[in-house]
Scaffold this motif. Structure first.
Motif, PDB file in Angstrom:
ATOM      1  N   ASP A  39      10.761  -1.959   1.749  1.00 54.84           N
ATOM      2  CA  ASP A  39       9.834  -2.645   2.528  1.00 54.84           C
ATOM      3  C   ASP A  39       8.758  -1.522   2.997  1.00 54.84           C
ATOM      4  O   ASP A  39       7.819  -2.028   3.790  1.00 54.84           O
ATOM      5  N   PRO A  41       5.412   0.244   2.947  1.00 51.58           N
ATOM      6  CA  PRO A  41       4.141  -0.051   2.021  1.00 51.58           C
ATOM      7  C   PRO A  41       3.694   1.161   1.036  1.00 51.58           C
ATOM      8  O   PRO A  41       3.492   0.879   0.085  1.00 51.58           O
ATOM      9  N   LYS A  64       5.718  -7.824  -5.327  1.00 55.77           N
ATOM     10  CA  LYS A  64       5.802  -7.802  -4.010  1.00 55.77           C
ATOM     11  C   LYS A  64       6.091  -9.181  -3.504  1.00 55.77           C
ATOM     12  O   LYS A  64       5.309 -10.153  -3.810  1.00 55.77           O
ATOM     13  N   ARG A  67       7.202  -9.072   2.636  1.00 59.02           N
ATOM     14  CA  ARG A  67       7.127  -7.446   3.130  1.00 59.02           C
ATOM     15  C   ARG A  67       8.005  -6.512   2.072  1.00 59.02           C
ATOM     16  O   ARG A  67       8.018  -5.487   2.048  1.00 59.02           O
TER      17      ARG A  67
END
Length: 76
Positions: A39, A41, A64, A67
């Motif tokens: 999770d 990014p 994706k 999140r």
């Protein structure tokens, strides 16, 4: 596609998702599929880039979902 192992690294910030993914792939049989759930990014770019750089293959493109990021690698 049959997933042989799922590695959940949610809550881990980079570079740990990459490190744990590479460690898991090293211990797997050749041709086995590893699913990684992250999770962070930065993992969306870093994990596949680094893992492929170390000689492993993507089993399919990263996904994706909210999140969560999903990666699929072939152990070799």
């Amino acid at each position: 596609m049959e997933i042989n192992l799922t590695l959940d690294v949610r809550g881990e910030s980079c570079p740990y998702p990459v490190i744990y993914t590479l460690e898991a792939l090293e211990d797997m049989e050749k041709g086995a599929i590893l699913q990684v759930v992250a999770d962070c990014p930065a993992s969306f770019k870093n994990v596949p880039e680094e893992v492929v750089k170390h000689g492993y293959e993507l089993a399919k493109e990263p996904e994706k979902k909210g999140r969560d990021l999903y990666f699929y690698f072939i152990a070799g």
